[in-house]
Enzyme design. Structure first.
Site, PDB file in Angstrom:
ATOM      1  N   TRP A 143       0.724  -1.269   0.046  1.00  0.00           N
ATOM      2  CA  TRP A 143       0.101  -0.067  -0.091  1.00  0.00           C
ATOM      3  C   TRP A 143       0.784   1.074  -0.129  1.00  0.00           C
ATOM      4  CZ3 TRP A 143      -4.792   2.743   0.551  1.00  0.00           C
ATOM      5  CH2 TRP A 143      -6.044   1.712   0.479  1.00  0.00           C
TER       6      TRP A 143
ATOM      7  N   SER B  61      -0.146  -2.517   5.737  1.00  0.00           N
ATOM      8  CA  SER B  61       0.150  -2.437   7.085  1.00  0.00           C
ATOM      9  C   SER B  61      -0.523  -3.199   8.181  1.00  0.00           C
ATOM     10  CB  SER B  61       0.171  -0.834   7.575  1.00  0.00           C
ATOM     11  OG  SER B  61       0.900  -0.322   6.851  1.00  0.00           O
ATOM     12  N   PHE B  62      -1.562  -3.639   7.828  1.00  0.00           N
ATOM     13  CA  PHE B  62      -2.132  -4.529   8.828  1.00  0.00           C
ATOM     14  C   PHE B  62      -1.510  -6.107   8.874  1.00  0.00           C
ATOM     15  CE2 PHE B  62      -5.822  -5.765  11.392  1.00  0.00           C
ATOM     16  CZ  PHE B  62      -6.054  -7.038  11.091  1.00  0.00           C
TER      17      PHE B  62
ATOM     18  N   SER C 100       2.882   2.547   5.114  1.00  0.00           N
ATOM     19  CA  SER C 100       2.625   3.886   4.942  1.00  0.00           C
ATOM     20  C   SER C 100       1.119   3.936   5.002  1.00  0.00           C
ATOM     21  CB  SER C 100       2.977   4.705   3.779  1.00  0.00           C
ATOM     22  OG  SER C 100       2.388   5.987   3.379  1.00  0.00           O
ATOM     23  N   VAL C 101       0.432   4.442   6.067  1.00  0.00           N
ATOM     24  CA  VAL C 101      -0.984   4.504   6.185  1.00  0.00           C
ATOM     25  C   VAL C 101      -1.346   5.991   6.292  1.00  0.00           C
ATOM     26  CG1 VAL C 101      -2.932   3.784   7.703  1.00  0.00           C
ATOM     27  CG2 VAL C 101      -0.709   2.766   7.989  1.00  0.00           C
ATOM     28  N   ILE C 102      -2.424   6.289   5.158  1.00  0.00           N
ATOM     29  CA  ILE C 102      -2.433   7.741   4.945  1.00  0.00           C
ATOM     30  C   ILE C 102      -4.252   7.757   5.242  1.00  0.00           C
ATOM     31  CG2 ILE C 102      -2.689   9.638   3.335  1.00  0.00           C
ATOM     32  CD1 ILE C 102      -0.168   8.442   1.833  1.00  0.00           C
TER      33      ILE C 102
ATOM     34  N   THR D  93     -12.719   7.786   6.039  1.00  0.00           N
ATOM     35  CA  THR D  93     -13.365   6.765   7.408  1.00  0.00           C
ATOM     36  C   THR D  93     -12.493   6.583   8.497  1.00  0.00           C
ATOM     37  OG1 THR D  93     -12.638   4.693   6.462  1.00  0.00           O
ATOM     38  CG2 THR D  93     -14.734   5.901   5.684  1.00  0.00           C
TER      39      THR D  93
ATOM     40  N   HIS E 251     -11.243   4.102   9.139  1.00  0.00           N
ATOM     41  CA  HIS E 251     -10.367   2.689   8.783  1.00  0.00           C
ATOM     42  C   HIS E 251      -8.654   3.002   9.212  1.00  0.00           C
ATOM     43  CE1 HIS E 251      -8.731  -0.709   5.965  1.00  0.00           C
ATOM     44  NE2 HIS E 251      -9.567  -1.028   6.850  1.00  0.00           N
TER      45      HIS E 251
ATOM     46  N   PHE F  72       9.638   0.007  14.368  1.00  0.00           N
ATOM     47  CA  PHE F  72       8.354   0.380  13.731  1.00  0.00           C
ATOM     48  C   PHE F  72       8.531   1.445  12.733  1.00  0.00           C
ATOM     49  CE2 PHE F  72       3.971   0.955  13.908  1.00  0.00           C
ATOM     50  CZ  PHE F  72       3.555   2.212  13.816  1.00  0.00           C
TER      51      PHE F  72
END
Ligand SMILES: Nc1c(NC[C@H](O)[C@H](O)[C@H](O)CO)[nH]c(=O)[nH]c1=O
Ligand SMILES: CC(=O)[C@@H](O)COP(=O)(O)O
Length: 164
Positions: free
Chosen positions: A31, A65-66, A89-91, A95, A97, A122
């Site tokens: 992702w 990432s999950f 990378s979580v953006i 929502t 989520h 991390f």
């Protein structure tokens, strides 16, 4: 101090342990792969700069990432690395989520690190915008991947010294 006041790529080159004897694992999320690829590049270049051998560097890509905590556990069980680096990378989207992915990833990495008695660094960016992610993966704030490589070398050395 927030990242704003600290360049993620800056470190004291003379204070870094020699990595030539270390086996290092890296799990990286697909992702936002423009971002995670840049994190990976920074981490790999830094590890090699400090002696880690190509054949002792194990890189595994996962969907998101999950999945990083479980992939970290699989890599530890397969290769017994001195340390693992988890890159993602979580953006923030529309929502909640984002909240669930970030929490599950962070707590999962912590849990696996403790249960497997192996440092898992991390290296997951949790940004409000794409611009913030770019700034932290080789942009104006440096590269989180470099910071993670240094942390991995330090933790691997600390763990080895504790064994002696
Ligand atoms: N939106 C992002 C995700 N979402 C995917 C999850 O990580 C996971 O792969 C999916 O829910 C299936 O289990 N992942 C990221 O790493 N970054 C994001 O921005
Ligand atoms: C972090 C996410 O899962 C997020 O990017 C997904 O976007 P949305 O919340 O708009 O579905």
């Amino acid at each position: 101090m927030a990242t704003e006041g600290k360049n993620l790529s800056h470190y004291d080159k003379d204070s870094i342990p020699d990595g030539s004897d270390f086996t290092i694992g890296i799990v990286v999320s697909e992702w936002n792969d423009e971002i995670t690829g840049a994190l990976l590049k920074g981490a790999v270049e830094t590890l090699k700069k400090h002696g880690v051998q190509e054949n002792k560097l194990h890189v595994k890509w996962v969907p998101g990432s999950f999945e990083l905590p479980l992939a970290s556990q699989w890599l530890i069980q397969q290769h017994s690395p001195h340390a693992v680096i988890a890159l993602g990378s979580v953006i923030q989207g529309e929502t909640k989520h984002f909240d669930f992915v970030c929490e599950a990833c962070a707590l999962g990495i912590k849990d696996v690190s403790l249960s497997e008695n192996t440092p898992i660094i991390f290296g997951v960016l949790t940004d409000n915008t794409h611009e913030q992610a770019v700034a932290r993966s080789g942009g104006k704030h440096g590269n989180k991947g470099i910071e993670c490589a240094i942390a991995a070398l330090k933790m691997a050395a600390l763990r080895r010294n504790l064994w002696v």
